[in-house]
Design a protein around this motif. Structure first.
Motif, PDB file in Angstrom:
ATOM      1  N   GLU A  35       0.820  -1.203   0.000  1.00 53.76           N
ATOM      2  CA  GLU A  35       0.000   0.000   0.000  1.00 53.76           C
ATOM      3  C   GLU A  35       0.856   1.256   0.000  1.00 53.76           C
ATOM      4  N   ARG A  36       2.056   1.156   0.555  1.00 48.30           N
ATOM      5  CA  ARG A  36       2.928   2.324   0.585  1.00 48.30           C
ATOM      6  C   ARG A  36       4.393   1.890   0.543  1.00 48.30           C
TER       7      ARG A  36
ATOM      8  N   GLU B  48       3.422  -2.451   3.542  1.00 47.59           N
ATOM      9  CA  GLU B  48       4.462  -1.524   3.119  1.00 47.59           C
ATOM     10  C   GLU B  48       5.759  -2.242   2.763  1.00 47.59           C
TER      11      GLU B  48
ATOM     12  N   ARG C 248       9.639  -1.103   3.096  1.00 46.05           N
ATOM     13  CA  ARG C 248      10.295  -0.003   3.819  1.00 46.05           C
ATOM     14  C   ARG C 248      11.796  -0.244   3.935  1.00 46.05           C
TER      15      ARG C 248
END
Length: 370
Positions: A61-62, A296, A298
């Motif tokens: 999603e991110r 995510e 990251r």
């Protein structure tokens, strides 16, 4: 990890223009000294092509890149160590940073007034270095005075203070000659602790930015001012990055889809700020590991040489305190095999314990219990 790099330089060398481009902030940039009084702080993403490749597999999603803080510190002038030009205030801001990037003017422009009416990047750098050395010399001399007084106590404390005095005397000789403290390496832990406690300005890792004009950015080696600064940096075993702050400022204002054409027209393959961020990252001895999932992908920042529990602690202190094991996939295997499931199936997921040295590029998942 909130590590900060201070951007320093004489007035009107392009520091605030560079900072604006770095952070898309709008620090006031004007053609007069001390335009920047309070230090502006910008959180800058560290470009990493691996992050996008991992995200293409995980489809999160991110996406969250690693970041580094840049601090725009007001222009120093000759005499700053004695308080000239609000020098004490500015020098205290440098003390709070983990590393320093010195910006030096490497362009000719009669419309931009240099505080000393010249274009000489080596002289600029030497002026700043001298002021930092003088401030550090004052700090070292005060510590030496305290060591002489405390040596009288004798015993273990007296021996520690004797070593502290030896360290201070060695540093004082060097600083008095205009040589930064970082050039002297002490092997014993006691001496290292003395230096660390003094928080010397010139003990901080340092590199240089040559702010060149638009005509020079595609081939900075042909710029005589860049050549001079590069020779100086090489002599001291330090790095120099060529950037045109004016161009970087324009790039920062463009929509992402318009940037490749603009870069190509300027003869660049990527923004100079990418190089700047990576250089700062390397200078601080930092590396990146990744976590990848549906929520995510990251990038996490740790120091080179950190072990698995320390890496886990960057996510949350509980992860380090209750560390059990780490599941590790090399990023290239993660991409080549299409994600964690296939990596596990093919035996490319390793189970590592507390002594595991994390590599730059590991994709990790931690097991813990508190």
């Amino acid at each position: 990890m909130g590590l900060a790099v201070g951007i320093v330089g004489l007035p009107n060398v392009g520091k605030s223009t560079l900072f604006n481009a770095l952070s898309n902030a709008k620090a006031e940039a004007a053609n007069y000294p001390f335009c920047t009084i309070e230090p502006n702080v910008g959180v800058v993403p560290v470009p990493d092509a691996r992050l996008e490749k991992l995200a293409a597999i995980a489809k999160p999603e991110r996406i969250l890149p690693a970041t580094i803080n840049f601090v725009d510190i007001a222009g120093l002038v000759r005499g700053a160590s004695k308080g000239e030009g609000l020098g004490n205030q500015f020098l205290s801001h440098i003390r709070e940073c983990d590393a320093v990037v010195q910006v030096a003017r490497c362009f000719e422009d009669p419309n931009v007034v240099h505080v000393e009416n010249r274009v000489d990047p080596v002289a600029d750098v030497e002026t700043i270095t001298t002021e930092l050395c003088l401030k550090d010399l004052d700090t070292v001399q005060k510590r030496a005075d305290r060591a002489r007084k405390n040596m009288k106590a004798g015993g273990k404390q007296g021996e520690l203070e004797k070593r502290a005095l030896e360290v201070c005397d060695a540093l004082a000789t060097q600083l008095d000659a205009g040589k930064p403290a970082r050039l002297t390496k002490f092997e014993d832990e006691t001496a290292q602790g003395v230096v660390r406690d003094m928080q010397l300005l010139t003990s901080k890792p340092t590199f240089y930015v040559a702010n060149v004009d638009e005509a020079s950015i595609a081939s900075p080696a042909e710029n005589k001012h860049f050549q001079a600064l590069k020779a100086y940096a090489d002599q001291h075993g330090e790095k120099v990055v060529a950037i045109c702050a004016a161009i970087e400022s324009q790039i920062a204002e463009l929509a992402p889809e318009d940037r490749p054409d603009f870069l190509a027209s300027a003869g660049l393959t990527e923004p100079g700020l990418n190089v700047l961020a990576r250089t700062a990252f390397d200078l601080l001895g930092l590396i990146t590991y990744f976590t990848a999932g549906e929520d995510e992908v990251r990038a996490w920042t740790i120091h080179r040489g950190d072990r698995a529990p320390q890496a886990a602690g960057v996510i949350h202190t509980d992860f380090e305190r209750g560390f059990i094991k780490a599941e590790v996939i090399w990023w290239e295997d993660y991409i080549a095999l299409g994600g964690e499931a296939k990596a596990r199936e093919k035996g490319k997921l390793a189970i590592e314990g507390k002594e595991y040295l994390v590599r730059d590029g590991d994709v990790m998942h931690f097991r813990f219990n508190v």
